[in-house]
Scaffold this active site. Structure first.
Site, PDB file in Angstrom:
ATOM      1  N   ASN A 196       0.842  -1.204   0.000  1.00 18.52           N
ATOM      2  CA  ASN A 196       0.000   0.000   0.000  1.00 18.52           C
ATOM      3  C   ASN A 196       0.880   1.259   0.000  1.00 18.52           C
ATOM      4  OD1 ASN A 196      -1.597   2.196   0.956  1.00 18.52           O
ATOM      5  ND2 ASN A 196      -3.130   0.746   1.699  1.00 18.52           N
ATOM      6  N   GLY A 206       0.053   4.356  -0.093  1.00 13.63           N
ATOM      7  CA  GLY A 206      -0.456   5.411   0.787  1.00 13.63           C
ATOM      8  C   GLY A 206       0.068   5.250   2.206  1.00 13.63           C
ATOM      9  N   LYS A 207       0.050   4.024   2.711  1.00 15.11           N
ATOM     10  CA  LYS A 207       0.591   3.755   4.053  1.00 15.11           C
ATOM     11  C   LYS A 207       2.071   4.118   4.083  1.00 15.11           C
ATOM     12  CE  LYS A 207      -2.014  -0.426   5.412  1.00 15.11           C
ATOM     13  NZ  LYS A 207      -1.805  -1.853   5.760  1.00 15.11           N
ATOM     14  N   ASP A 258      -1.100  -3.553  10.008  1.00 18.73           N
ATOM     15  CA  ASP A 258      -2.425  -4.101   9.742  1.00 18.73           C
ATOM     16  C   ASP A 258      -3.424  -3.114  10.310  1.00 18.73           C
ATOM     17  OD1 ASP A 258      -3.705  -6.329   8.479  1.00 18.73           O
ATOM     18  OD2 ASP A 258      -4.637  -6.695  10.414  1.00 18.73           O
ATOM     19  N   PHE A 260      -6.029   7.560   0.830  1.00 20.70           N
ATOM     20  CA  PHE A 260      -6.295   6.288   0.153  1.00 20.70           C
ATOM     21  C   PHE A 260      -7.423   5.585   0.884  1.00 20.70           C
ATOM     22  CE2 PHE A 260      -3.338   5.415   3.549  1.00 20.70           C
ATOM     23  CZ  PHE A 260      -3.761   4.190   4.057  1.00 20.70           C
ATOM     24  N   ASP A 318     -10.467   6.884   3.232  1.00 23.95           N
ATOM     25  CA  ASP A 318     -10.276   8.289   3.628  1.00 23.95           C
ATOM     26  C   ASP A 318     -11.411   9.233   3.178  1.00 23.95           C
ATOM     27  OD1 ASP A 318      -8.033   7.923   5.133  1.00 23.95           O
ATOM     28  OD2 ASP A 318      -6.617   8.487   3.561  1.00 23.95           O
ATOM     29  N   LYS A 369      -3.320  14.686   8.231  1.00 24.97           N
ATOM     30  CA  LYS A 369      -3.870  13.360   8.541  1.00 24.97           C
ATOM     31  C   LYS A 369      -2.986  12.660   9.576  1.00 24.97           C
ATOM     32  CE  LYS A 369      -4.931   8.795   6.844  1.00 24.97           C
ATOM     33  NZ  LYS A 369      -4.880   7.784   5.784  1.00 24.97           N
ATOM     34  N   HIS A 424      -4.831   7.229  13.353  1.00 20.16           N
ATOM     35  CA  HIS A 424      -4.437   5.963  13.971  1.00 20.16           C
ATOM     36  C   HIS A 424      -2.988   5.629  13.607  1.00 20.16           C
ATOM     37  CE1 HIS A 424      -5.965   5.690   9.980  1.00 20.16           C
ATOM     38  NE2 HIS A 424      -5.702   4.423   9.825  1.00 20.16           N
ATOM     39  N   ARG A 425      -2.654   5.759  12.314  1.00 23.18           N
ATOM     40  CA  ARG A 425      -1.303   5.397  11.871  1.00 23.18           C
ATOM     41  C   ARG A 425      -0.277   6.379  12.430  1.00 23.18           C
ATOM     42  NH1 ARG A 425      -2.692   4.698   7.413  1.00 23.18           N
ATOM     43  NH2 ARG A 425      -2.975   2.466   7.665  1.00 23.18           N
TER      44      ARG A 425
HETATM   45  P1  ITT Z   1      -0.745  -4.132   3.174  1.00 25.27           P
HETATM   46  O1  ITT Z   1       0.035  -4.606   1.973  1.00 25.27           O
HETATM   47  O2  ITT Z   1       0.057  -3.260   4.088  1.00 25.27           O
HETATM   48  O3  ITT Z   1      -1.432  -5.274   3.919  1.00 25.27           O
HETATM   49  P2  ITT Z   1      -3.483  -3.268   2.631  1.00 25.27           P
HETATM   50  O4  ITT Z   1      -4.031  -2.075   1.906  1.00 25.27           O
HETATM   51  O5  ITT Z   1      -3.937  -4.635   2.179  1.00 25.27           O
HETATM   52  O6  ITT Z   1      -1.885  -3.156   2.582  1.00 25.27           O
HETATM   53  P3  ITT Z   1      -4.539  -3.923   5.305  1.00 25.27           P
HETATM   54  O7  ITT Z   1      -4.452  -5.385   5.006  1.00 25.27           O
HETATM   55  O8  ITT Z   1      -4.010  -3.420   6.599  1.00 25.27           O
HETATM   56  O9  ITT Z   1      -3.782  -3.075   4.169  1.00 25.27           O
HETATM   57  O10 ITT Z   1      -6.037  -3.491   5.107  1.00 25.27           O
HETATM   58  C1  ITT Z   1      -6.495  -2.288   5.603  1.00 25.27           C
HETATM   59  C2  ITT Z   1      -7.677  -1.791   4.790  1.00 25.27           C
HETATM   60  O11 ITT Z   1      -8.159  -0.626   5.467  1.00 25.27           O
HETATM   61  C3  ITT Z   1      -7.282  -1.368   3.380  1.00 25.27           C
HETATM   62  O12 ITT Z   1      -8.358  -1.527   2.491  1.00 25.27           O
HETATM   63  C4  ITT Z   1      -6.971   0.110   3.547  1.00 25.27           C
HETATM   64  O13 ITT Z   1      -7.217   0.832   2.368  1.00 25.27           O
HETATM   65  C5  ITT Z   1      -7.901   0.533   4.687  1.00 25.27           C
HETATM   66  N1  ITT Z   1      -7.215   1.532   5.511  1.00 25.27           N
HETATM   67  C6  ITT Z   1      -6.253   1.311   6.451  1.00 25.27           C
HETATM   68  N2  ITT Z   1      -5.785   2.472   6.925  1.00 25.27           N
HETATM   69  C7  ITT Z   1      -6.451   3.445   6.268  1.00 25.27           C
HETATM   70  C8  ITT Z   1      -6.381   4.844   6.276  1.00 25.27           C
HETATM   71  O14 ITT Z   1      -5.500   5.491   7.029  1.00 25.27           O
HETATM   72  N3  ITT Z   1      -7.199   5.510   5.464  1.00 25.27           N
HETATM   73  C9  ITT Z   1      -8.066   4.876   4.680  1.00 25.27           C
HETATM   74  N4  ITT Z   1      -8.184   3.560   4.580  1.00 25.27           N
HETATM   75  C10 ITT Z   1      -7.379   2.832   5.364  1.00 25.27           C
END
Ligand code: ITT
Length: 199
Positions: free
Chosen positions: A10, A12-13, A66, A141, A144, A164, A169-170
């Site tokens: 991800n 965005g993360k 996660d 992302f 949001d 943000k 949380h992050r």
């Molecule tokens: P990884 O490869 O890190 O696992 P992922 O997008 O699959 O990436 P997760 O398994 O942790 O991440 O799933 C989290 C879901 O929640 C995912 O659909 C994200 O888009 C959403 N999410 C998590 N944090 C968010 C944020 O800060 N803003 C918006 N959506 C978020």
């Protein structure tokens, strides 16, 4: 500059985490390595299992995240299923589920697992807020555009990454993780914390 690997698909993360750890001296390198995300009741169990699985296969220090959106009126859904629900229903699907629902309370949660010198450490952050009536904003992302953090009228998607991060949380979890890392590399006491491995 020290280096830490963030295992995530991800972008965005990654961008959010980089903005917090770089100023405290960590170059964050994104690596996409698929790892099992078990069906568990809590984000912490999912993160810990993933980190233990990766620790047997990946060299060096790394972090994983996660996270998920927990909606009060839906009994915490999508919660640990947030990634799957985002891929299948998206923000539009959540808004449909919330159509006519008065109680809009929700929270984002993030759990980071840090693998540092053979040990796994967990850092968690929560951001309370509510589900907006419609999608707003183009930043960020995932969910949001439909999440308004407590004390705000704008969605996360209407904010800069810095804004943000200051509320999210992050941001909370990664600041705690950053504090821990700082403590590990700059021991000020005679007795070093167990994670200290020299400067
Ligand atoms: P990884 O490869 O890190 O696992 P992922 O997008 O699959 O990436 P997760 O398994 O942790 O991440 O799933 C989290 C879901 O929640 C995912 O659909 C994200 O888009 C959403 N999410 C998590 N944090 C968010 C944020 O800060 N803003 C918006 N959506 C978020």
């Amino acid at each position: 500059m020290r280096r830490i690997t963030f295992i995530t698909g991800n972008r965005g993360k990654y961008e959010e985490v980089r903005r917090i750890l770089e100023p405290i001296g960590y170059e964050v390198v994104q690596k996409k390595i698929p790892y099992p995300e078990i069906q568990a009741g809590t984000l912490e169990e999912v993160a810990r299992f993933g980190a233990e699985w990766l620790a047997e296969r990946v060299e060096g220090d790394f972090i994983i995240d996660d996270s998920g959106l927990f909606i009060h009126a839906l009994g915490g859904f999508p919660g640990v299923y947030s990634a799957y629900v985002y891929r299948t229903l998206g923000c539009e699907g959540i808004l449909k589920l919330m159509d006519g629902v008065e109680d809009r309370r929700a929270e984002f949660r993030a759990v980071f697992a840090l693998r540092l010198g053979g040990e796994i450490h967990i850092f968690a952050g929560v951001c309370p807020g509510r589900i907006a009536g419609e999608m707003r904003g183009t930043g960020g992302f995932g969910y949001d555009p439909i999440f308004v953090p407590e004390g705000e009228v704008r969605t996360f998607a209407e904010m800069s990454t810095e804004e943000k991060n200051s509320l999210s949380h992050r941001g909370r979890a990664v600041r705690a993780l950053g504090e821990y890392l700082k403590g590990c590399v700059r021991p000020t006491r005679r007795t070093s914390p167990p994670c200290w491995r020299g400067s």
